[in-house]
Design a protein around this motif. Structure first.
Motif, PDB file in Angstrom:
ATOM      1  N   LYS B 403     -53.154 135.471   5.256  1.00  0.00           N
ATOM      2  CA  LYS B 403     -52.409 134.396   4.486  1.00  0.00           C
ATOM      3  C   LYS B 403     -50.871 134.890   4.441  1.00  0.00           C
ATOM      4  O   LYS B 403     -50.111 134.250   4.547  1.00  0.00           O
ATOM      5  CB  LYS B 403     -52.840 134.252   3.019  1.00  0.00           C
ATOM      6  CG  LYS B 403     -53.957 133.238   2.845  1.00  0.00           C
ATOM      7  CD  LYS B 403     -54.359 133.076   1.543  1.00  0.00           C
ATOM      8  CE  LYS B 403     -53.335 132.684   0.434  1.00  0.00           C
ATOM      9  NZ  LYS B 403     -54.155 132.714  -0.945  1.00  0.00           N
ATOM     10  N   SER B 404     -50.709 136.383   4.580  1.00  0.00           N
ATOM     11  CA  SER B 404     -49.352 136.648   4.634  1.00  0.00           C
ATOM     12  C   SER B 404     -48.792 136.431   5.950  1.00  0.00           C
ATOM     13  O   SER B 404     -47.645 136.202   5.988  1.00  0.00           O
ATOM     14  CB  SER B 404     -49.107 138.178   4.188  1.00  0.00           C
ATOM     15  OG  SER B 404     -49.315 139.250   5.172  1.00  0.00           O
ATOM     16  N   ILE B 405     -49.607 136.707   7.150  1.00  0.00           N
ATOM     17  CA  ILE B 405     -49.121 136.618   8.492  1.00  0.00           C
ATOM     18  C   ILE B 405     -48.786 134.825   8.447  1.00  0.00           C
ATOM     19  O   ILE B 405     -47.832 134.697   9.164  1.00  0.00           O
ATOM     20  CB  ILE B 405     -50.180 136.788   9.365  1.00  0.00           C
ATOM     21  CG1 ILE B 405     -50.329 138.410   9.234  1.00  0.00           C
ATOM     22  CG2 ILE B 405     -49.547 136.396  10.847  1.00  0.00           C
ATOM     23  CD1 ILE B 405     -51.759 138.919  10.134  1.00  0.00           C
ATOM     24  N   LEU B 406     -49.632 134.086   7.750  1.00  0.00           N
ATOM     25  CA  LEU B 406     -49.230 132.595   7.685  1.00  0.00           C
ATOM     26  C   LEU B 406     -48.017 132.555   7.100  1.00  0.00           C
ATOM     27  O   LEU B 406     -47.109 131.570   7.697  1.00  0.00           O
ATOM     28  CB  LEU B 406     -50.580 131.819   7.081  1.00  0.00           C
ATOM     29  CG  LEU B 406     -50.139 130.236   7.074  1.00  0.00           C
ATOM     30  CD1 LEU B 406     -50.215 129.818   8.609  1.00  0.00           C
ATOM     31  CD2 LEU B 406     -51.258 129.972   6.228  1.00  0.00           C
ATOM     32  N   ALA B 407     -47.909 132.997   6.068  1.00  0.00           N
ATOM     33  CA  ALA B 407     -46.498 132.991   5.379  1.00  0.00           C
ATOM     34  C   ALA B 407     -45.191 133.451   6.024  1.00  0.00           C
ATOM     35  O   ALA B 407     -44.213 132.668   6.267  1.00  0.00           O
ATOM     36  CB  ALA B 407     -46.344 133.889   4.068  1.00  0.00           C
ATOM     37  N   GLU B 408     -45.564 134.480   6.948  1.00  0.00           N
ATOM     38  CA  GLU B 408     -44.260 134.647   7.959  1.00  0.00           C
ATOM     39  C   GLU B 408     -43.920 133.796   8.933  1.00  0.00           C
ATOM     40  O   GLU B 408     -43.070 133.589   9.159  1.00  0.00           O
ATOM     41  CB  GLU B 408     -44.877 136.173   8.477  1.00  0.00           C
ATOM     42  CG  GLU B 408     -44.648 137.404   7.691  1.00  0.00           C
ATOM     43  CD  GLU B 408     -45.312 138.532   8.398  1.00  0.00           C
ATOM     44  OE1 GLU B 408     -45.274 138.649   9.657  1.00  0.00           O
ATOM     45  OE2 GLU B 408     -45.674 139.579   7.560  1.00  0.00           O
ATOM     46  N   ALA B 409     -45.323 133.188   9.554  1.00  0.00           N
ATOM     47  CA  ALA B 409     -45.068 132.279  10.613  1.00  0.00           C
ATOM     48  C   ALA B 409     -44.277 131.075  10.084  1.00  0.00           C
ATOM     49  O   ALA B 409     -43.465 130.337  10.701  1.00  0.00           O
ATOM     50  CB  ALA B 409     -46.222 131.735  10.941  1.00  0.00           C
ATOM     51  N   LYS B 410     -44.461 130.429   8.636  1.00  0.00           N
ATOM     52  CA  LYS B 410     -43.831 129.511   8.103  1.00  0.00           C
ATOM     53  C   LYS B 410     -42.342 129.813   7.881  1.00  0.00           C
ATOM     54  O   LYS B 410     -41.488 129.025   8.228  1.00  0.00           O
ATOM     55  CB  LYS B 410     -44.326 129.093   6.700  1.00  0.00           C
ATOM     56  CG  LYS B 410     -45.902 128.566   6.740  1.00  0.00           C
ATOM     57  CD  LYS B 410     -46.384 128.285   5.226  1.00  0.00           C
ATOM     58  CE  LYS B 410     -47.742 127.738   5.162  1.00  0.00           C
ATOM     59  NZ  LYS B 410     -48.068 127.297   3.904  1.00  0.00           N
ATOM     60  N   GLN B 415     -36.659 129.238   9.500  1.00  0.00           N
ATOM     61  CA  GLN B 415     -35.434 129.685  10.140  1.00  0.00           C
ATOM     62  C   GLN B 415     -35.095 128.923  11.451  1.00  0.00           C
ATOM     63  O   GLN B 415     -33.946 128.670  11.625  1.00  0.00           O
ATOM     64  CB  GLN B 415     -35.816 131.079  10.740  1.00  0.00           C
ATOM     65  CG  GLN B 415     -35.246 132.134   9.609  1.00  0.00           C
ATOM     66  CD  GLN B 415     -35.798 133.580   9.782  1.00  0.00           C
ATOM     67  OE1 GLN B 415     -35.988 133.883  11.188  1.00  0.00           O
ATOM     68  NE2 GLN B 415     -35.514 134.489   9.072  1.00  0.00           N
ATOM     69  N   GLU B 416     -35.994 128.615  12.016  1.00  0.00           N
ATOM     70  CA  GLU B 416     -35.749 128.080  13.629  1.00  0.00           C
ATOM     71  C   GLU B 416     -35.622 126.444  13.357  1.00  0.00           C
ATOM     72  O   GLU B 416     -35.343 125.682  14.215  1.00  0.00           O
ATOM     73  CB  GLU B 416     -36.841 127.991  14.472  1.00  0.00           C
ATOM     74  CG  GLU B 416     -37.338 129.521  14.903  1.00  0.00           C
ATOM     75  CD  GLU B 416     -38.563 129.700  15.700  1.00  0.00           C
ATOM     76  OE1 GLU B 416     -38.854 128.686  16.180  1.00  0.00           O
ATOM     77  OE2 GLU B 416     -39.184 130.745  15.570  1.00  0.00           O
ATOM     78  N   ASN B 417     -35.647 126.200  12.159  1.00  0.00           N
ATOM     79  CA  ASN B 417     -35.300 124.676  11.611  1.00  0.00           C
ATOM     80  C   ASN B 417     -36.682 123.699  12.128  1.00  0.00           C
ATOM     81  O   ASN B 417     -36.209 122.561  12.485  1.00  0.00           O
ATOM     82  CB  ASN B 417     -34.162 124.278  12.078  1.00  0.00           C
ATOM     83  CG  ASN B 417     -33.311 123.421  10.936  1.00  0.00           C
ATOM     84  OD1 ASN B 417     -34.025 123.079  10.068  1.00  0.00           O
ATOM     85  ND2 ASN B 417     -31.979 123.368  11.008  1.00  0.00           N
ATOM     86  N   ILE B 418     -37.816 124.215  12.203  1.00  0.00           N
ATOM     87  CA  ILE B 418     -38.920 123.331  12.777  1.00  0.00           C
ATOM     88  C   ILE B 418     -39.851 122.861  11.658  1.00  0.00           C
ATOM     89  O   ILE B 418     -40.090 123.636  11.040  1.00  0.00           O
ATOM     90  CB  ILE B 418     -39.486 123.949  13.933  1.00  0.00           C
ATOM     91  CG1 ILE B 418     -38.563 124.548  15.195  1.00  0.00           C
ATOM     92  CG2 ILE B 418     -40.645 123.102  14.228  1.00  0.00           C
ATOM     93  CD1 ILE B 418     -39.581 125.294  15.831  1.00  0.00           C
ATOM     94  N   SER B 419     -40.082 121.467  11.545  1.00  0.00           N
ATOM     95  CA  SER B 419     -40.588 120.892  10.537  1.00  0.00           C
ATOM     96  C   SER B 419     -42.269 121.269  10.635  1.00  0.00           C
ATOM     97  O   SER B 419     -42.919 121.431  11.873  1.00  0.00           O
ATOM     98  CB  SER B 419     -40.599 119.544  10.335  1.00  0.00           C
ATOM     99  OG  SER B 419     -40.601 118.957  11.546  1.00  0.00           O
ATOM    100  N   PHE B 420     -42.945 121.338   9.668  1.00  0.00           N
ATOM    101  CA  PHE B 420     -44.347 121.744   9.366  1.00  0.00           C
ATOM    102  C   PHE B 420     -44.727 121.098   8.017  1.00  0.00           C
ATOM    103  O   PHE B 420     -43.925 120.958   6.995  1.00  0.00           O
ATOM    104  CB  PHE B 420     -44.364 123.172   9.685  1.00  0.00           C
ATOM    105  CG  PHE B 420     -44.039 124.055   8.756  1.00  0.00           C
ATOM    106  CD1 PHE B 420     -44.807 124.386   7.603  1.00  0.00           C
ATOM    107  CD2 PHE B 420     -42.789 124.547   9.017  1.00  0.00           C
ATOM    108  CE1 PHE B 420     -44.145 125.354   6.743  1.00  0.00           C
ATOM    109  CE2 PHE B 420     -42.262 125.621   8.037  1.00  0.00           C
ATOM    110  CZ  PHE B 420     -42.861 125.735   7.056  1.00  0.00           C
TER     111      PHE B 420
END
Lengths: 88, 570
Positions: B403-410, B415-420
């Motif tokens: 989950k913490s790797i997932l949080a980093e990915a988010k 930062q890259e301004n990409i929506s998810f």
């Protein structure tokens, strides 16, 4: 001469059905069109040659186009790989 | 009785019609001069031209061709005009003085061998197409009558060594009610056509088939993959009844597509499918599936030379998300290791690969790979209802790390301004016994559980599923496994999280009521199994399911559990 890499977006790869479409597309141009995978290059006019290469989904192949209508051919073939192939 | 592989469903009773291939052999004739060579080349060209016209005429004159049939014919047209065949034949005529018959036979045999030896089931099956067009040209060369319409009587069951694409495409299914072949597999051409046309077929029956004669009475049971020749009256009666019952049952299943999976007393369950890519989705919806309980992502990583980049992965997930029409799709993060290896990812050979470096263990070690996949899934999450599921979790720390790797990915995407979808649901597979036993603790960390019964069973019972000597011990109805399942589902309910199942047990009709009684909310299986399971759900009550569950949990062996479940299934 135009050389361009394409990634095979169809999960099942370049099997008989899309290969048929691709060969017909290639034949509709005057340019000589070839396909390169690894160190093997084949002319895009033979079903048997395409199938023998066993091109799988996700692999990258190179298309080489040489001839008077190479620009039109390149546009059409790129469109085949980026759009049509997924639905074949 | 003969046994083969049942490749489509149903039972057929009819009269045998033997299709025998005439073997064309080499003549050994050598040509004398240039004039003879010219004649042979011309004969060959003419035979190819006639063959092309025959295929065009099948294509234009048959109204009942499916899209698959048409695609096969188009491929055959391309093969017939393939320069590799033409040049090869002319070369043999001109430089080896062979006649057209021998030259063609050798060229075709050469290609057939190349394809048959390919390490790829699909390409092996293409050898049949090449043989087929070769035979067609040969027939035309030798001037034999190649009329495409075979005359069959009603209720014909075709018996053949193998059926070529041209044979199967021109089958009249009003008259031909089934076929059996000596060779073939689940993916062979004949099998695909049998499923597409919906006629019973048994392939790979072996050479025993040659004992069958024209007009023998044949019972073809494609459900069991069995064949009876000239059965006695008892067997014939039994199968006549079975056949009618099957047709009725199949008709019922077809009507269930849009019926909700609700018990007679109103308990609703969700039936979803396990898929490997976007191409499986049509089948899911055709069978009334309500989404995807397991999207395997290994497909994306196999058959290639390097890990797929984020963009390529994104396209894969996006396509599934879009095609799922807003229905939920559970994406399982990469599950390699164990028996699944990648050629470009050098996993060391292990003594116990199933207990080794695999799935989430690799992902937590190789954060770069994991993060790429998570970012791709997140980016695709705006195109549909995607959920993320981690496989092979054995303790709570693994969930927290993932989950913490997932949080980093988010954070990176922000930062890259990409929506998810920031609120994307996160779940885990319950397939390691320690995870099952600590389901109460793990439930607090995730939004859902999905029970993977195949591995859970193998790990709980200490039974290697691949070891033939101990397959009898691999038993999901073992009371030990049942207690684990019951505990996981109960803890899910207590903590108010969704519990589903994506292992083989979810598609086992014997387990359906028991699992429903335990409170399982989602069953995910191969698309084809959905109607069967739905039929059980809608014909039973939650009260009965709970009673079945209660009774089963009091039993001390899987023998008694199975006997009881078979009895109530009737």
């Amino acid at each position: 001469m135009i050389t361009k890499d394409h990634i095979i977006l169809a999960p099942q790869g370049l099997h008989a059905r899309p290969a048929t479409t691709l060969i017909r597309l290639a034949k509709s141009f005057k340019s000589i069109i070839s396909l390169k995978k690894g160190d093997k290059t084949i002319k895009l006019n033979s079903m048997l040659n395409i199938l023998s290469l066993t091109i799988n989904g996700g692999e990258i192949i190179t298309i080489i186009i040489d001839g008077e209508d190479e620009n039109e051919a390149e546009t059409a073939i790129s469109q085949f790989f980026t759009e049509q192939l997924k639905d074949l | 009785m003969m046994k083969g592989i049942g490749v489509s469903q149903g039972i057929s009773i009819g009269r045998a019609f033997i299709i025998q291939k005439k073997e064309v052999t080499l003549t050994g004739v050598l040509l004398n001069d240039q004039a003879e060579m010219r004649i042979e080349i011309e004969r060959f060209n003419k035979a190819v031209g006639n063959s092309l016209r025959e295929i065009e005429s099948i294509k234009n004159n048959s109204s009942s061709l499916s899209d698959d049939d048409k695609a096969i014919l188009e491929t055959q047209i391309e093969l017939l005009s393939d320069p590799e065949i033409k040049d090869g034949v002319i070369e043999k005529i001109e430089s080896e003085q062979k006649n057209a018959n021998d030259a063609l036979l050798e060229v075709i045999t050469g290609f057939v061998q190349i394809f048959e030896n390919m390490d790829n089931e699909y390409m092996c099956a293409r050898a049949t197409d090449i043989k087929d067009i070769g035979n067609r040209i040969l027939k035309n060369l030798n001037g034999s009558n190649t009329s495409n319409k075979q005359v069959y009587g009603p209720n014909t069951i075709i018996i053949a060594e193998d059926l070529s694409p041209s044979d199967t495409i021109t089958l009249d299914i009003k008259l031909v009610t089934g076929f059996a072949t000596q060779v073939g597999s689940r993916t062979s051409h004949a099998a695909i056509i049998a499923r597409a046309k919906g006629i019973p077929a048994v392939v790979g029956c072996g050479s025993g088939l040659i004992s069958i004669k024209n007009n023998d009475l044949v019972i073809l049971d494609a459900i069991k993959g069995e064949l009876y020749i000239n059965p006695d009256d008892n067997l014939l009666n039994e199968y006549t009844i079975k056949r009618e019952a099957y047709i009725k049952y199949a008709d019922t299943l077809k009507t269930l597509k849009d019926v909700p999976a609700t018990t007679t007393d109103g308990m609703q369950v969700t039936l979803t499918a396990n898929i490997s890519g976007v191409e499986d989705l049509a089948d899911v919806f055709d069978n009334g599936g309500e989404g995807v309980g397991l999207l395997r992502t290994e497909m994306l990583f196999m058959n290639r030379d390097s890990f797929p980049a984020e963009d390529e992965q994104f396209e894969f997930y996006k396509k599934v998300a879009l095609q799922a029409k807003g229905k939920p799709v559970i994406v399982r993060t990469i599950d390699i290791g164990g028996d699944k290896n990648l050629p470009y990812f050098d996993l060391p050979v292990e003594q116990n690969p199933f207990l080794g470096y695999r799935a989430i263990r690799i992902c937590l070690d190789r954060k770069d790979l994991f993060s790429t996949q998570l970012k791709a899934i997140l980016r695709a999450s705006v195109f549909g209802d995607l959920k993320i599921m981690f496989p092979m979790i054995s303790n709570i720390q693994e969930i927290r790390s993932a989950k913490s790797i997932l949080a980093e990915a988010k954070a990176k995407l922000l930062q890259e301004n990409i929506s998810f979808n920031a609120a994307i649901k996160v779940g885990i597979m319950i397939e390691v016994p320690s995870a099952a036993i600590t389901a109460d603790l793990l439930a607090k960390e995730v939004d859902f559980f999905s029970i993977g019964t195949n591995d859970l069973c193998q790990y709980t019972l200490a039974v290697d599923r691949m070891n033939e000597k101990i397959t009898h011990l691999y038993d999901p109805f073992n009371p030990g496994v049942l207690r684990l399942l019951s505990f996981v589902i109960e803890q899910g309910q207590k903590n108010d999280i969704h519990v589903g199942m994506c292992g083989e047990m979810a598609s086992d009709p014997l387990a359906t009521l028991l699992l429903t009684g335990m409170g399982l909310k989602e069953f995910s299986m191969s698309a084809a199994a959905i109607p069967t399971i739905k039929n059980i759900i809608i014909n039973n009550s939650e009260i009965k399911a709970k009673q079945v569950y209660k009774n089963v949990m009091e039993m001390d062996s899987s023998e008694s559990v199975l006997a009881y479940l078979k009895e109530i299934a009737g």
